[in-house]
Design a protein around this motif. Sequence first.
Motif, PDB file in Angstrom:
ATOM      1  N   LEU A  12       0.827  -1.206   0.000  1.00 34.25           N
ATOM      2  CA  LEU A  12       0.000   0.000   0.000  1.00 34.25           C
ATOM      3  C   LEU A  12       0.857   1.250   0.000  1.00 34.25           C
ATOM      4  N   LEU A  13       1.946   1.237   0.769  1.00 31.91           N
ATOM      5  CA  LEU A  13       2.837   2.387   0.805  1.00 31.91           C
ATOM      6  C   LEU A  13       3.485   2.607  -0.555  1.00 31.91           C
ATOM      7  N   ALA A  14       3.831   1.532  -1.239  1.00 33.20           N
ATOM      8  CA  ALA A  14       4.435   1.656  -2.559  1.00 33.20           C
ATOM      9  C   ALA A  14       3.480   2.329  -3.525  1.00 33.20           C
ATOM     10  N   LEU A  15       2.205   1.937  -3.477  1.00 36.71           N
ATOM     11  CA  LEU A  15       1.213   2.558  -4.347  1.00 36.71           C
ATOM     12  C   LEU A  15       1.028   4.021  -4.005  1.00 36.71           C
ATOM     13  N   GLU A  16       1.084   4.345  -2.716  1.00 45.18           N
ATOM     14  CA  GLU A  16       0.821   5.707  -2.258  1.00 45.18           C
ATOM     15  C   GLU A  16       1.947   6.659  -2.627  1.00 45.18           C
ATOM     16  N   THR A  17       3.220   6.143  -2.664  1.00 48.23           N
ATOM     17  CA  THR A  17       4.366   7.029  -2.802  1.00 48.23           C
ATOM     18  C   THR A  17       5.057   6.910  -4.146  1.00 48.23           C
ATOM     19  N   ALA A  18       4.540   6.098  -5.056  1.00 53.79           N
ATOM     20  CA  ALA A  18       5.239   5.835  -6.308  1.00 53.79           C
ATOM     21  C   ALA A  18       5.450   7.101  -7.128  1.00 53.79           C
ATOM     22  N   ASP A  19       4.530   8.060  -7.084  1.00 56.51           N
ATOM     23  CA  ASP A  19       4.619   9.257  -7.914  1.00 56.51           C
ATOM     24  C   ASP A  19       5.180  10.459  -7.161  1.00 56.51           C
ATOM     25  N   ALA A  20       5.767  10.262  -6.008  1.00 51.25           N
ATOM     26  CA  ALA A  20       6.283  11.375  -5.219  1.00 51.25           C
ATOM     27  C   ALA A  20       7.549  11.937  -5.852  1.00 51.25           C
ATOM     28  N   ASN A  21       7.586  13.254  -6.024  1.00 51.07           N
ATOM     29  CA  ASN A  21       8.769  13.913  -6.575  1.00 51.07           C
ATOM     30  C   ASN A  21       9.869  13.954  -5.526  1.00 51.07           C
ATOM     31  N   MET A  22      11.043  13.452  -5.863  1.00 51.76           N
ATOM     32  CA  MET A  22      12.161  13.399  -4.925  1.00 51.76           C
ATOM     33  C   MET A  22      12.897  14.730  -4.803  1.00 51.76           C
ATOM     34  N   GLY A  93      18.994  -0.924  -8.563  1.00 54.74           N
ATOM     35  CA  GLY A  93      17.872  -1.671  -9.120  1.00 54.74           C
ATOM     36  C   GLY A  93      16.611  -0.863  -9.317  1.00 54.74           C
ATOM     37  N   VAL A  94      16.544   0.324  -8.754  1.00 53.77           N
ATOM     38  CA  VAL A  94      15.362   1.169  -8.905  1.00 53.77           C
ATOM     39  C   VAL A  94      15.448   1.936 -10.227  1.00 53.77           C
ATOM     40  N   THR A  95      14.339   2.014 -10.939  1.00 51.88           N
ATOM     41  CA  THR A  95      14.253   2.801 -12.169  1.00 51.88           C
ATOM     42  C   THR A  95      13.694   4.183 -11.842  1.00 51.88           C
ATOM     43  N   TYR A  96      14.372   5.212 -12.302  1.00 48.24           N
ATOM     44  CA  TYR A  96      13.993   6.596 -12.025  1.00 48.24           C
ATOM     45  C   TYR A  96      13.623   7.308 -13.325  1.00 48.24           C
ATOM     46  N   THR A  97      12.601   8.174 -13.242  1.00 53.12           N
ATOM     47  CA  THR A  97      12.194   8.990 -14.382  1.00 53.12           C
ATOM     48  C   THR A  97      12.408  10.465 -14.049  1.00 53.12           C
ATOM     49  N   ASP A 183      10.805  17.038 -12.285  1.00 48.80           N
ATOM     50  CA  ASP A 183      10.399  15.876 -11.485  1.00 48.80           C
ATOM     51  C   ASP A 183      11.463  14.792 -11.540  1.00 48.80           C
ATOM     52  N   LEU A 184      11.669  14.138 -10.413  1.00 49.02           N
ATOM     53  CA  LEU A 184      12.449  12.904 -10.341  1.00 49.02           C
ATOM     54  C   LEU A 184      11.631  11.914  -9.530  1.00 49.02           C
ATOM     55  N   VAL A 185      11.225  10.815 -10.173  1.00 45.23           N
ATOM     56  CA  VAL A 185      10.291   9.874  -9.568  1.00 45.23           C
ATOM     57  C   VAL A 185      10.860   8.465  -9.635  1.00 45.23           C
ATOM     58  N   GLU A 187      10.056   4.734 -10.040  1.00 45.59           N
ATOM     59  CA  GLU A 187       8.938   4.074 -10.692  1.00 45.59           C
ATOM     60  C   GLU A 187       8.288   3.015  -9.804  1.00 45.59           C
ATOM     61  N   PRO A 188       6.970   2.782  -9.949  1.00 48.50           N
ATOM     62  CA  PRO A 188       6.263   1.762  -9.174  1.00 48.50           C
ATOM     63  C   PRO A 188       6.870   0.382  -9.395  1.00 48.50           C
ATOM     64  N   GLY A 189       6.813  -0.419  -8.326  1.00 53.14           N
ATOM     65  CA  GLY A 189       7.292  -1.784  -8.418  1.00 53.14           C
ATOM     66  C   GLY A 189       8.749  -1.948  -8.080  1.00 53.14           C
ATOM     67  N   THR A 190       9.452  -0.837  -7.832  1.00 51.47           N
ATOM     68  CA  THR A 190      10.846  -0.936  -7.454  1.00 51.47           C
ATOM     69  C   THR A 190      10.982  -0.786  -5.946  1.00 51.47           C
ATOM     70  N   VAL A 191      12.210  -0.858  -5.470  1.00 49.39           N
ATOM     71  CA  VAL A 191      12.458  -0.894  -4.031  1.00 49.39           C
ATOM     72  C   VAL A 191      12.102   0.431  -3.378  1.00 49.39           C
ATOM     73  N   ILE A 192      11.495   0.381  -2.201  1.00 59.43           N
ATOM     74  CA  ILE A 192      11.197   1.581  -1.419  1.00 59.43           C
ATOM     75  C   ILE A 192      11.884   1.449  -0.062  1.00 59.43           C
ATOM     76  N   ILE A 193      12.645   2.468   0.321  1.00 64.58           N
ATOM     77  CA  ILE A 193      13.320   2.469   1.610  1.00 64.58           C
ATOM     78  C   ILE A 193      12.349   2.974   2.666  1.00 64.58           C
ATOM     79  N   LEU A 194      11.936   2.090   3.577  1.00 66.15           N
ATOM     80  CA  LEU A 194      10.896   2.456   4.543  1.00 66.15           C
ATOM     81  C   LEU A 194      11.358   3.565   5.475  1.00 66.15           C
ATOM     82  N   SER A 195      12.661   3.635   5.750  1.00 62.50           N
ATOM     83  CA  SER A 195      13.148   4.663   6.660  1.00 62.50           C
ATOM     84  C   SER A 195      12.997   6.058   6.079  1.00 62.50           C
ATOM     85  N   GLN A 196      12.782   6.171   4.756  1.00 65.84           N
ATOM     86  CA  GLN A 196      12.629   7.476   4.129  1.00 65.84           C
ATOM     87  C   GLN A 196      11.174   7.909   4.053  1.00 65.84           C
TER      88      GLN A 196
END
Length: 215
Positions: A12-22, A93-97, A183-185, A187-196
């Motif tokens: 759920l967190l991955a879906l919620e934060t996938a489009d967040a601009n870094m 391993g994470v893909t960034y756009t 924007d730097l995003v 992409e969904p489905g890649t690794v998310i660091i929970l501490s961030q």
Amino acid sequence: MKWSIVAVVVSLLALETADANMLSNEGFETQGWQTSTAYAWEWANPDNHGSTWGTASRESWRSHSGSWEGAIRGTWAGNNNGGWWQEKPATPGVTYTFSLWVWADNTWTNQNAQGIKLEFLDGTTNGPGNTISAVTNSFTGIGESWAQKTLQGTAPTNAAWIRVVVYASDVGSAGALQFDDIDLVAEPGTVIILSQLTVLPVVAALLRTDSLEIE
């Protein structure tokens, strides 16, 4: 069938934060030490993870949104090149756009050496080291209407930082290249660091529990 609550929450967190601009100050609305500089795109303001060079300048000529945009000016500003960069922690391993909106004055010439770049660097949590790979989108034909440009890259093994770069070299004497809404995003489905992530206390409690299961 048993389902791990932790796995469900992480999904759920991955879906919620996938489009967040870094990126910070992606629209250049917050000025730096001077009106012509931008917070987070300026060395030592607030840290050493962003800066400019050459004829880079923050301007309010014709923003894509808000009131301000970034610019790389012609040699009339005292140099024949310029650029902006900002970097953030990356995960292998994470893909960034990387995307932004660009505009060029009709007097802006020599568009063969301008574009955007993603650089992946090694290093530690304290800061980046050396560039280990990079991808570039060089573009021409930019005119007096806003156009979106995009670039994508996957962080290689040992990547610890990702740097976005907007650049122009061997510029002509007049006009300017302008850009906004960067924007730097991840992409969904890649690794998310929970501490961030910032999560609700109840979610944080679930993430700290490795034995909770439901039928």
